[in-house]
Design a protein around this motif. Structure first.
Motif, PDB file in Angstrom:
ATOM      1  N   ALA A   1      -0.427   3.830  39.283  1.00 15.81           N
ATOM      2  CA  ALA A   1      -1.127   3.195  40.414  1.00 15.81           C
ATOM      3  C   ALA A   1      -0.511   1.836  40.733  1.00 15.81           C
ATOM      4  N   ARG A  20       0.903   0.174  44.330  1.00 15.59           N
ATOM      5  CA  ARG A  20      -0.152  -0.751  44.772  1.00 15.59           C
ATOM      6  C   ARG A  20      -0.054  -1.061  46.271  1.00 15.59           C
ATOM      7  N   LEU A  73      -1.393   1.805  48.196  1.00 15.02           N
ATOM      8  CA  LEU A  73      -2.844   1.920  48.003  1.00 15.02           C
ATOM      9  C   LEU A  73      -3.576   0.833  48.806  1.00 15.02           C
ATOM     10  N   ASP A  74      -3.071  -0.397  48.714  1.00 13.56           N
ATOM     11  CA  ASP A  74      -3.703  -1.504  49.457  1.00 13.56           C
ATOM     12  C   ASP A  74      -3.638  -1.273  50.965  1.00 13.56           C
ATOM     13  N   ALA A  75      -2.537  -0.625  51.380  1.00 16.82           N
ATOM     14  CA  ALA A  75      -2.374  -0.380  52.821  1.00 16.82           C
ATOM     15  C   ALA A  75      -3.197   0.825  53.279  1.00 16.82           C
ATOM     16  N   GLY A  76      -3.825   1.523  52.318  1.00 17.60           N
ATOM     17  CA  GLY A  76      -4.669   2.668  52.665  1.00 17.60           C
ATOM     18  C   GLY A  76      -3.893   3.867  53.172  1.00 17.60           C
ATOM     19  N   VAL A  77      -2.702   4.090  52.607  1.00 14.76           N
ATOM     20  CA  VAL A  77      -1.923   5.278  53.006  1.00 14.76           C
ATOM     21  C   VAL A  77      -2.582   6.497  52.346  1.00 14.76           C
ATOM     22  N   PRO A  78      -3.138   7.410  53.148  1.00 19.59           N
ATOM     23  CA  PRO A  78      -3.916   8.500  52.536  1.00 19.59           C
ATOM     24  C   PRO A  78      -3.126   9.348  51.547  1.00 19.59           C
ATOM     25  N   VAL A 117      -3.130   7.553  48.225  1.00 18.90           N
ATOM     26  CA  VAL A 117      -4.454   7.587  47.567  1.00 18.90           C
ATOM     27  C   VAL A 117      -4.702   8.975  46.964  1.00 18.90           C
ATOM     28  N   ILE A 118      -4.472   9.999  47.748  1.00 16.97           N
ATOM     29  CA  ILE A 118      -4.715  11.373  47.266  1.00 16.97           C
ATOM     30  C   ILE A 118      -3.690  11.745  46.194  1.00 16.97           C
ATOM     31  N   THR A 155      -2.187   9.776  44.086  1.00 14.63           N
ATOM     32  CA  THR A 155      -2.511   9.088  42.826  1.00 14.63           C
ATOM     33  C   THR A 155      -3.594   9.860  42.070  1.00 14.63           C
ATOM     34  N   GLN A 156      -4.565  10.344  42.825  1.00 17.24           N
ATOM     35  CA  GLN A 156      -5.652  11.106  42.210  1.00 17.24           C
ATOM     36  C   GLN A 156      -5.120  12.429  41.629  1.00 17.24           C
ATOM     37  N   GLY A 183      -3.122  11.969  38.370  1.00 20.74           N
ATOM     38  CA  GLY A 183      -3.977  11.797  37.196  1.00 20.74           C
ATOM     39  C   GLY A 183      -4.564  13.118  36.722  1.00 20.74           C
ATOM     40  N   GLY A 242     -10.451  11.193  38.353  1.00 20.31           N
ATOM     41  CA  GLY A 242      -9.129  11.810  38.192  1.00 20.31           C
ATOM     42  C   GLY A 242      -8.020  10.837  37.879  1.00 20.31           C
ATOM     43  N   ALA A 243      -8.073   9.640  38.437  1.00 19.76           N
ATOM     44  CA  ALA A 243      -6.996   8.656  38.198  1.00 19.76           C
ATOM     45  C   ALA A 243      -7.530   7.461  37.414  1.00 19.76           C
ATOM     46  N   ASN A 255      -9.593   4.007  42.611  1.00 19.79           N
ATOM     47  CA  ASN A 255      -8.918   4.963  43.492  1.00 19.79           C
ATOM     48  C   ASN A 255      -9.795   6.177  43.782  1.00 19.79           C
ATOM     49  N   PHE A 295     -10.711   7.984  47.265  1.00 19.57           N
ATOM     50  CA  PHE A 295     -10.405   9.412  47.394  1.00 19.57           C
ATOM     51  C   PHE A 295     -11.640  10.186  47.887  1.00 19.57           C
ATOM     52  N   ARG A 324      -7.233   2.911  57.758  1.00 13.69           N
ATOM     53  CA  ARG A 324      -6.394   2.525  56.630  1.00 13.69           C
ATOM     54  C   ARG A 324      -6.897   1.256  55.936  1.00 13.69           C
ATOM     55  N   LEU A 363      -9.785   2.397  53.791  1.00 13.30           N
ATOM     56  CA  LEU A 363      -9.316   3.203  52.651  1.00 13.30           C
ATOM     57  C   LEU A 363      -8.672   2.298  51.600  1.00 13.30           C
ATOM     58  N   GLY A 364      -7.833   1.391  52.048  1.00 14.08           N
ATOM     59  CA  GLY A 364      -7.163   0.466  51.128  1.00 14.08           C
ATOM     60  C   GLY A 364      -8.154  -0.404  50.370  1.00 14.08           C
TER      61      GLY A 364
END
Lengths: 227, 257
Positions: A124, A128, A131-136, A139-140, A142-143, A146, B28-29, B38, B42, B61, B64-65
């Motif tokens: 993660a 970062r 993730l901070d920029a909210g790129v879907p 985010v998905i 990364t999940q 894991g 999950g993460a 996260n 998600f 975005r 989400l971020g």
């Protein structure tokens, strides 16, 4: 057990290891369930359930609070169930040997969960910005990373534990000298003590816990004596 | 120009169902830096698609971020946070207020869930299943009893959390006063304590088999050992001591005499 036979059990260990924390946490990874299913795969659900109950009595003590470190019972119970289920119920030392295999696996598997959490953290951290920029997709992704890593972790732990412990337990039982009554009695007394201590630790803050426990014990003793 | 915010009063069924399914993978993460962070983003993602302008709008975005950062909650109650935060985002609540609300929400959702689920409901369901086993039930019945009972509570909590979180939004803290969450651990604990007295002896009686000839010694070890472990509380982990004792016993048993 030949190598090919290990794969379905390792797959089960992967699914049940996943259930412990990441998905779906429906407690199919509890020893009672996991060991019985493993025993069923080995053709002996009753044997799987016996060691499942023994492990469940030990696991009562461990509450999986957030970031605390705890043994991973899902994959460990699969190893215990698959190891114990191949022996006849009256085999001296089988329960002790399979329980030892399961407990050592639980420790190793718990350690592997800590490593996985660190791996998730560095994965993660490396993403970062996304993730901070909210790129879907980040985010998905990364999940999913894991979840996949945890699945692989559980499968590998189960596979190598079986590879190591099945021949080891067989070798131990070939040398076993303690009679069947003592072999089982020692294990049962031990888990009874741990579970009794666990119940007090968990519920001693409940109002009148001592009275409820003693009343239950009296009812339990009455059932055992009269049946 | 960004379209104005029109409050969304309810989630479409497909969105609700998507979020509900994702909640099962909320951890999950999980990691030591952001914990559930996260996972919250998600799970919320399907709801954020309902923001004005949809996935192509900068607000999607940004929101989400925002939710990928540190967050802690009990996984079964994470739905409360997901629902409430999704509602706040869809209502166009300012980002700074959402951040403060998010920080305040985590702690209570963790402690309430830990007490109710891990320290009450799970042990109770285990004890019911152990009692069923001790009463002679077949493996399939024991497993069905445990999974059926446990997951009735589990599935209800996840669904209730999401529903109440979305309905109340920033006022969701009141929902944590729900009688089940407030008094549940006490009642469940009382039943579990009583049941432990019945179930553990019954389960032990069924697994002991040929060891029954040593009943007196076993009861003594169980009482003394249990009392010692209870006395030492969190300082003594029974399963660790059991592992050491078991390893020594196995060694003793394979040494030729």
């Amino acid at each position: 057990m030949i190598l090919l036979e290990l794969f379905p059990i390792a797959l089960l260990g992967a699914f049940l290891g996943l259930d412990v924390v990441t998905f779906p946490q429906a407690m199919i990874s509890r020893p009672l369930v996991a060991a019985t299913v493993a025993g069923t795969l080995m053709g002996n659900p009753g044997g799987g359930m016996i060691i499942g109950v023994v492990l469940e009595l030990l696991a009562l003590e461990m509450l999986p609070f957030g970031a605390s470190r705890y043994p991973e019972w899902g994959s460990a119970s699969v190893v215990g169930g698959a190891t114990y289920a191949v022996y006849p119920p009256d085999q001296a030392g089988a329960l002790a040997g399979a329980l030892l295999a399961a407990l050592v696996t639980a420790v190793v598997s718990g350690w592997s969960m800590v490593k996985l959490r660190r791996l998730n953290g560095s994965h993660a951290a490396a993403r970062r910005d996304g993730l901070d920029a909210g790129v879907p997709s980040v985010v998905i992704g990364t999940q999913l990373f894991g979840l996949t890593a945890d699945f692989v972790r559980g499968g590998l732990v189960t596979f190598f534990a079986l590879l190591f412990f099945q021949p080891l337990v067989a070798a131990l039982l070939a040398q076993w000298t303690t009679n069947a009554a003592y072999s089982r009695g020692v294990v049962v007394a031990m888990v009874a003590a741990v579970s009794a201590g666990a119940i007090w630790k968990i519920f001693h803050t409940v109002a009148h816990a001592r009275i409820y426990l003693l009343a239950g014990l009296a009812a339990g003793a009455a059932i055992i004596i009269t049946r | 120009m960004t379209p104005p915010v029109t409050p969304v009063r309810s989630l479409p069924l497909t969105t609700w169902f998507r979020i509900y399914l994702r909640l099962f993978a909320v951890q999950g993460a999980w990691n030591y830096e952001t914990l559930l962070g996260n996972g919250i983003a998600f799970c919320m993602e399907p709801a954020l698609r309902l923001l004005p302008g949809g996935v192509n709008d900068p607000r999607y975005r940004e929101a989400l971020g925002r939710h990928t950062r540190y967050f802690n909650a009990h996984p079964y109650l994470a739905g409360v946070a997901v629902g409430a935060l999704a509602r706040a985002e869809l209502d166009g609540v300012p980002a700074a207020l959402i951040e403060r609300f998010r920080t305040a929400l985590g702690g209570p959702l963790g402690s309430v869930g830990d007490r109710l689920v891990w320290a009450s409901w799970l042990p109770l369901c285990s004890l019911v299943a152990l009692g069923a086993f001790g009463s002679g039930a077949r493996p399939i019945v024991v497993i069905a009893t445990f999974l059926g009972l446990y997951n009735a509570g589990h599935l209800w909590m996840r669904g209730w959390g999401l529903k109440v979180g979305f309905q109340r939004g920033l006022r969701v803290a009141d929902a944590l006063g729900h009688p089940v969450l407030r008094r549940g651990p006490q009642y469940v604990g009382s039943v579990a304590a009583f049941l432990a007295g019945i179930s553990i002896p019954l389960a032990v009686d069924r697994i002991v088999m040929e060891g029954r000839t040593l009943a007196g010694e076993m009861i003594l070890v169980a009482i003394v050992g249990g009392a010692v472990l209870a006395r030492f509380g969190e300082r003594a982990e029974g399963w660790r001591l059991a592992l050491i004792a078991l390893a020594l016993f196995v060694l003793y048993s394979v040494i030729p005499k």
